[in-house]
Write an enzyme that holds these catalytic residues in place. Structure first.
Site, short mmCIF file in Angstrom:
data_model
loop_
_atom_site.label_atom_id
_atom_site.label_comp_id
_atom_site.label_asym_id
_atom_site.label_seq_id
_atom_site.Cartn_x
_atom_site.Cartn_y
_atom_site.Cartn_z
CE1 TYR A 95 26.65 -15.20 7.38
CE2 TYR A 95 26.49 -12.83 7.11
CZ TYR A 95 26.95 -13.95 6.65
OH TYR A 95 27.48 -14.14 5.53
CE1 TYR B 272 30.86 -13.86 3.18
CE2 TYR B 272 32.03 -12.15 3.47
CZ TYR B 272 30.93 -12.68 3.41
OH TYR B 272 29.85 -11.75 3.38
CG ASP C 25 37.95 -9.39 -1.32
OD1 ASP C 25 38.15 -8.40 -0.67
OD2 ASP C 25 37.18 -10.25 -1.08
CE LYS D 71 34.32 -6.82 6.60
NZ LYS D 71 34.58 -7.96 5.44
C1 LIG Z 1 33.52 -8.22 4.43
C2 LIG Z 1 34.46 -8.97 3.35
C3 LIG Z 1 33.54 -8.81 1.98
C4 LIG Z 1 32.09 -8.27 1.80
O1 LIG Z 1 32.39 -6.88 2.30
P1 LIG Z 1 30.76 -6.47 2.73
O2 LIG Z 1 31.02 -4.88 2.80
O3 LIG Z 1 30.36 -6.90 3.88
O4 LIG Z 1 29.82 -6.58 1.54
C5 LIG Z 1 34.39 -9.02 0.87
N1 LIG Z 1 35.55 -9.80 0.97
C6 LIG Z 1 36.10 -9.81 2.14
C7 LIG Z 1 37.45 -10.58 2.09
C8 LIG Z 1 35.56 -9.55 3.43
O5 LIG Z 1 36.27 -9.74 4.53
#
Ligand SMILES: *Cc1c(COP(=O)(O)O)cnc(C)c1O
Length: 429
Positions: free
Chosen positions: A17, A144, A238, A267
Site C-alpha cells: 500500500y 474489505y 469475518d 490479526k
Molecule cells: C485485514 C482483514 C482481512 C485480511 O487479512 P490479511 O491477514 O491482511 O490478509 C480480512 N478481513 C478483514 C475484516 C480484515 O480486517
C-alpha cells in the site's frame, strides 16, 4: 558512516500500500515493548493502531516469546496432511470452547485473506457437493475482506481493485445497516433472497474496518442473519479484525443471539506475533464434505498450514485473553474512548465520532474525502511528529490500540487527535 535501515531498505524493499516513488523513507524500528515502538534514530512511537490491527497484548510480550521459543526447540513445523501435532489440536480445542457452540471444526491457513478464501470455497462447495445451483455471494457495500482474488471480489470495488476488475467474480452488494439505514439494508437483502441462487452472505460484524470504521448494531445484524437462515443462505462472519476483544467483548459473536455458519480469524489470533489464519465451521458444513467419493474433499492447503510455532503463539495469546486482566483492560479502554468521544462531539471540524468497544473513530468534516486527499498524509505525519502512530483512512482517524496501552499513553493519543482537529479548524480543508 554505516548506512541507516531506511537507506538500505530504499534499495531492496517494496512496501505494501505504498507509492514507492513519492512515499517518504520508512522508519526503521529496532525494538518494541508494550504499546511502544523504538526507532533506530532514538525516537519512540505509541502504536495506536496495533501495527495494522494485529498487536493486541503489546509488542514483544514475554509470555508469547517464551512459548514460541519453547515450541521452536521442540517442533518447528510438520506437514499437516496425514500428520497432526499438539499445538494445532490444543488451539482448535480451546478456540472452539470460546466460540458460539455451533462452531465445530477448525481449518488453518496463514492470514486473514486466506481464512476468507477458505470460508468462501467451503460455502460454494457445500452446495456443489449436494448438486445444488447456489453459486453467488452477497456482501456489504464498502466491505474489505482481503487482497487475494476471491477476497477482493467480495470487497468494495475501488481504485485499489480497479486493475483486476475483469477477474473479480460477480457479487451482490447491499447497504451497511448504519444507524438510520437499517430498513434499507434489510429490504435490499430480502429482495436478493427471493432469488434462490445465493450460497452465502459474508460480512464484517459490527465494524467495517477499512471502510473507515463504519459501525452498525448487533440487533440489525441478528435480523440480517435471521433472514439468511430462513433462506438457507450460509453466513460467513469475518472476525479477522473484530476478533479477540476489539468490540469490547471477546468476539463480535458475543454481542449476537444468532450463530454464523463460518467464522474467520487472523490479526489478533497470535497476539500479532506470527502469521496464522483460522476458518471455523459448523458440523453440517463439515458433514457435507464427507463421502466415499474423494473428490468431495476440500482441496485447499498451504505449505505452512497449522504451523506449530504460529499455533503456539496463538495458544500463548489465548492464555492472556483468558486472564481476568484482559476483560479489565477492554473495559478500561472502552471507558476512556467513551470519555474522549464525549469531549470531541460537537467541536468544530468534527463530523462524527463513532465507538465500538476498544475502537474509536473520528470523522473530520472536510470537503474532499478521498483516500488520496493530502489531508490524510498531513495527519499521518502530524501524528508521527507527536510520537504517535495513527493511520488515517482519508478524513477518518481511528484509535485501535494494544490492550496494555496506559492511560497516559492514551491521553497522548487523544491530545494528538485534538491537535489534528485544531489544525483542521485553523486551516480548513
Ligand atoms: C485485514 C482483514 C482481512 C485480511 O487479512 P490479511 O491477514 O491482511 O490478509 C480480512 N478481513 C478483514 C475484516 C480484515 O480486517
Amino acid at each position: 558512516m554505516p548506512k541507516s535501515l531506511s537507506e538500505r531498505d530504499s534499495v531492496v524493499s517494496w512496501h505494501p500500500y505504498t507509492q514507492m516513488q513519492t512515499a517518504p523513507p520508512p522508519i526503521g524500528i529496532v525494538k518494541g515493548e508494550g504499546a511502544l515502538l523504538f526507532s533506530d534514530e532514538g525516537k519512540t512511537y505509541i502504536d495506536a493502531v496495533s501495527s495494522w490491527w494485529v498487536n493486541i497484548h503489546g509488542h514483544a510480550h514475554p509470555h508469547i516469546a517464551q512459548r514460541v521459543a519453547q515450541q521452536l526447540q521442540t517442533l518447528e513445523h510438520v506437514i499437516f496432511a496425514g500428520f497432526t501435532h499438539e499445538p494445532a489440536v490444543e488451539l482448535a480445542e480451546r478456540l472452539l470452547r470460546l466460540l458460539p457452540n455451533n462452531q465445530k471444526r477448525v481449518f488453518y491457513t496463514d492470514n486473514g485473506s486466506t481464512a476468507v478464501e477458505v470460508a468462501m470455497k467451503m460455502a460454494l462447495q457445500y452446495w456443489y457437493n449436494q448438486g445444488k445451483e447456489r453459486t453467488k455471494i452477497i456482501a456489504f457495500e464498502g466491505s474489505y475482506h482481503g487482497d487475494t482474488f476471491g477476497a477482493m471480489s467480495v470487497s468494495e470495488r475501488s481504485i485499489f481493485t480497479q486493475p483486476f476488475r475483469q477477474y473479480l467474480f460477480e457479487v451482490e452488494f447491499i447497504p451497511v445497516p448504519i444507524p438510520g439505514k437499517e430498513a434499507e439494508s434489510l429490504s435490499a437483502l430480502k429482495a436478493l433472497l427471493r432469488q434462490n441462487e445465493f450460497a452465502a452472505f459474508i460480512y464484517e460484524p459490527l465494524v467495517l474496518g477499512t471502510a473507515g470504521m463504519v459501525m452498525y448494531s448487533p440487533e440489525v445484524l441478528d435480523e440480517l442473519m435471521a433472514l439468511c437462515q430462513e433462506h438457507e443462505v450460509l453466513t460467513i462472519q469475518d472476525e479477522v479484525m473484530t476478533g479477540f476483544g476489539r468490540t469490547g467483548k471477546r468476539f463480535s459473536a458475543d454481542h449476537l443471539t444468532r450463530q454464523p455458519d463460518f467464522m474467520c480469524f487472523s490479526k489478533g489470533l497470535t497476539g500479532g506475533t506470527m502469521a496464522l489464519g483460522v476458518t471455523t465451521s459448523t458440523h453440517s458444513i463439515y458433514e457435507s464434505f464427507l463421502s466415499l467419493d474423494k473428490t468431495k474433499a476440500l482441496f485447499h492447503g498451504h505449505s505452512y498450514t497449522a504451523n506449530p510455532v504460529a499455533c503456539s503463539a496463538a495458544l500463548a495469546s489465548l492464555d492472556l485473553v483468558e486472564k481476568p486482566q484482559f476483560s479489565k483492560d477492554l473495559e478500561r479502554i472502552t471507558r476512556a474512548h467513551a470519555n474522549f468521544a464525549l469531549e470531541l462531539k460537537g467541536k468544530a471540524g468534527v463530523k462524527e465520532v463513532r465507538q465500538t468497544g476498544t475502537i474509536v473513530a473520528i470523522e473530520f468534516a472536510v470537503g474532499d474525502t478521498s483516500y488520496f486527499h493530502n489531508l490524510r498524509d498531513q495527519l499521518y505525519h502530524f501524528a508521527l511528529d507527536n510520537g504517535v502512530l495513527l493511520r488515517p483512512l482519508g478524513n477518518i482517524v481511528y484509535v485501535l490500540p494494544p490492550y496494555c496501552i496506559t492511560q497516559e499513553q492514551l491521553d497522548q493519543v487523544y491530545a494528538t487527535i485534538e491537535g489534528m482537529r485544531e489544525l483542521i479548524e485553523k486551516n480548513g480543508f
